[in-house]
Design a protein around this motif. Sequence first.
Motif, PDB file in Angstrom:
ATOM      1  N   ARG A 122      -4.916  -2.560  -6.573  1.00 39.35           N
ATOM      2  CA  ARG A 122      -5.705  -2.297  -5.221  1.00 39.35           C
ATOM      3  C   ARG A 122      -6.986  -3.174  -5.116  1.00 39.35           C
ATOM      4  N   ARG A 142      -7.920  -6.397  -2.672  1.00 34.17           N
ATOM      5  CA  ARG A 142      -8.829  -6.016  -1.719  1.00 34.17           C
ATOM      6  C   ARG A 142      -9.822  -7.124  -1.843  1.00 34.17           C
ATOM      7  N   ARG A 196      -2.935   1.333  -9.994  1.00 34.39           N
ATOM      8  CA  ARG A 196      -3.707   1.387  -8.984  1.00 34.39           C
ATOM      9  C   ARG A 196      -4.770   0.139  -9.012  1.00 34.39           C
ATOM     10  N   GLU A 226       0.829  -1.261  -0.120  1.00 32.84           N
ATOM     11  CA  GLU A 226       0.016  -0.021  -0.203  1.00 32.84           C
ATOM     12  C   GLU A 226       1.013   1.284  -0.052  1.00 32.84           C
ATOM     13  N   ARG A 259       0.675   4.150  -2.913  1.00 31.97           N
ATOM     14  CA  ARG A 259       0.689   5.918  -2.498  1.00 31.97           C
ATOM     15  C   ARG A 259       1.909   6.759  -3.043  1.00 31.97           C
TER      16      ARG A 259
END
Length: 946
Positions: A704, A708, A701, A688, A692
């Motif tokens: 992610r 998840r 991106r 993470e 970022r």
Amino acid sequence: MPTPPVRTSQLARIEAVCRAAASGHGHLLLVTGEAGIGKTWLAGRALELAETAGMRRARGWCLEDPTAPPLWLWRRLARDIPGVQSAVAAFETSDGQVEARLALVERLGRDLAEAAATNGLLVVLEDLHWAEELSLDVLARLLPELAVLPVVVVATARDDALDGTAFGSGLGRLVRGPNAGHLSLTGLDVEEVSRLLAGDERTEHWVPRAGELAALTDGNPFYLVSLTTELSEAPDADIDAALAQRPTWRHVLASGWEALGLTARQTVGVAAVLGERVAPTLVATAVGGRVDDAAEHLNAGVRSGLLRFGETGLAFRHALVRDAVVASLSPEELVRAHEGVARALESTGEDLLLGLAAGHWSKVPGPEAAARCRALATTVAAAQRFGPDRVAELARLAVGAARFLDAPPGELAEGLLLQARLEWAAGDQQAALQACVEGMDLAESAGRPDLLADLALVPHGSGDPATLIVTATMNGRALRLLPASDAGRRARLLAQAALAAAEAAQPLLGELPHPDDHAHPDPDALSAEALELARRTGDPLAELEALAARHYVLSYPQALEARTVLVARALELAPAAPSTMGALWGHLWSADLAGQQGHLHAVRSTITTIEGIARQRSSPIARWHALRLTAGLAVLEGRFNDSRGSAAQAREIAERIGDISMIGMYYAFGTNLGMLRGDPSEVPAGFEEMIRATPPMPLIRISRVQIRALVGDLDGARALLEPFRGLAERFPLGPRWAGTIGQIGMAAVTLADADLAATCHALLLPTAGWLGGDGGGTPIAGGSCARVLGDLARTMGDRTQAVDHYAQAIAIDEAVGAPPSAALSRLGLALCLTDTDPGRASELAAAALRAFRRLDMPGPAVSAKSLLDGLAASLDRSGLSSLTAREREVARLVAETLTNQQIAERLFLSVRTVESHVRSILAKRGFTTRTEIVLWIRSSTTTTGP
């Protein structure tokens, strides 16, 4: 300073790392704090501890001068470890790039190991806050080497020098290693102040007032000792009243200087301008006197407490004392001192000191001084190939002097070109762009289109949107004014414009569509024109640059044929390429081509070639690429443990090099492997934070979303997917297209998003016959693109297309030897057949489950087992489980009203064998006619499902 029992915990920490070093576990201790807090004192105690332990000792330090030569820290260390000098000298003959830096680190590691071979080694590196990026980078890269050596490095730095400095930028790299520690010194408490005062007979009578002194000085040891020593004759004095007569600490610290005679003050003042450490011969030359006289004046400074003799020679007692003396000089005295020091440095004939001389000339008014500054600064800046952050300051001095001398526009533009190149290399992109824009205005007014083009070529390799806009404007301006006859520069400008256009065309996450698409030049046309022009020049380097730009623009699967032509030419030019990347490009692109077409033997052969280049050129970058490709190939073949080992080795190299994109590739590898195996533990720690730290690039991106979902947070995954919904259709065909659309599509599959799956399926359909690959260097090889299309078609509800895709995928993956992808396709096909052919679905799911267990793919194994259990229950209810697999096939074809002859032809069996299977089915079910079989199978199909 006195040596009372203060800083006991910090001293204990130093003792501990020295003991660890004796066992071969080296360490870096970074000691930070404000000026005067005791960093140098603690480093001195470390040297004493090392001496007691029988360790060899060495010291290096940085100069408080932005024009000091690069690697000054290491040059000073060479006085105690002579081998360091040859390592630095070898580096100075290189291009100063990453591989040269790594070679320097390797040599320094050997030198330190040799110096530490007997009883270990303690190195003190002082004043890192004044170090340039190169010296700090070398130190950071040395940390892994230190971990297995009996070496302790104690480094000191002020903690008020972080903003806008190389030290501030590099601090994180220095302290985050497992063998690095950070000691942040703060002011002494009242008890420690008492012990400090009691440890010196000059100050022991101040002990009763320790609390008052601690509050006044914030416990700063240097200020404590300076104040109490200054007032040592009056221990009962009113401290506030005494300070009122000396309104600043400067007057307290410089009181010894003010007490000297006139000539001694002048000599010590020149010494202070020269630097914290003093060379009597240089001082004598600077004041225009005899060495003996200068030595006597400096001795008077020692007696007054301004100077001291230490292990590194004569030096001011503290940088604060030196600063106080400089601040006490009148403007006229300061100018005379700078001029004298500048002339003295020039008189040495040492090239290393010429930049320092330029810095001193810059502080002397008048055209003669400006001319000397400009000449020296330009010469040194143009000759240096490394340490751009330090050398850029010299280029700025040269430009400033040129402005003062009212130099012609063309000459000033040349100076700005040098400045901009160094600033860009140093990472100061905004300053470089400003220099480029001003330089281009001057070049145009001087009628110098060549300079205009060279300035436009300075910014390169940036993906920042604002920078790309400026770069595109500069490129267009230069191309308009550059004559057609200057084909070499035009080719380079066009290649750069193509790269910038390709980057600018890619939307960032959350970015609205560009309202003026015509404002963005076509990268395909630009890169094609650049390559054609470069070929006509006959310059192989220009052609290689243009090939790289063209290949980047064509980094998407459908451009396979065009990339094949580029690869062939790049391989022809590779042997003569001066740079490692020039030699590698053709081979890396060739591996991508072979992987996309499923020619794994060619991929292996190319990896062997790249490994040879790595050995031949001692290139860690080439080695990293070989490991990256090896890891990807191992994933494709289902050798996951092998792939992890190669990826870990690649990460070690990436961290040594310090390239964030190479380090990021390791995170991408782990993330993709986690998704393939269905195991979130594969995702590297810090994922993470890495995400970022990157620009909002869709390809990065989107991962992610999958992570998840992988950990079971489907609602969170859906929320993260929302910004990607309108992105797929407007993402331009070019770099990152395949990876972005593919990842968005797989997220749609995971979250059962039929509409988004349909969009991605339509876009990716042309890739059906290939394996994953687009020329851009994917982190892992995932297998056939047809499998992804099958998943998308199944998700959007088109099972007929999905079955065809899965069948094609299984054929491709089995042919190339990609068992993980083949097993996933069998599972997908099984899911499609649960309603229409549960028996066949059961067979496929069972085969997939066996493969998943053998390959260690826990996530897909759970899915296959769940599907099998459901199918088994359905088959039991319908009675189909009583039949063999072949009998179920025959029964299904009977239900399609095929004759025995037709069934035999379909299954490649004899008619007699089919008749035997039919009789067996009738017997097991207690039927007497084929019609009963038809009705039974049709009834079973309508009541079974996933």
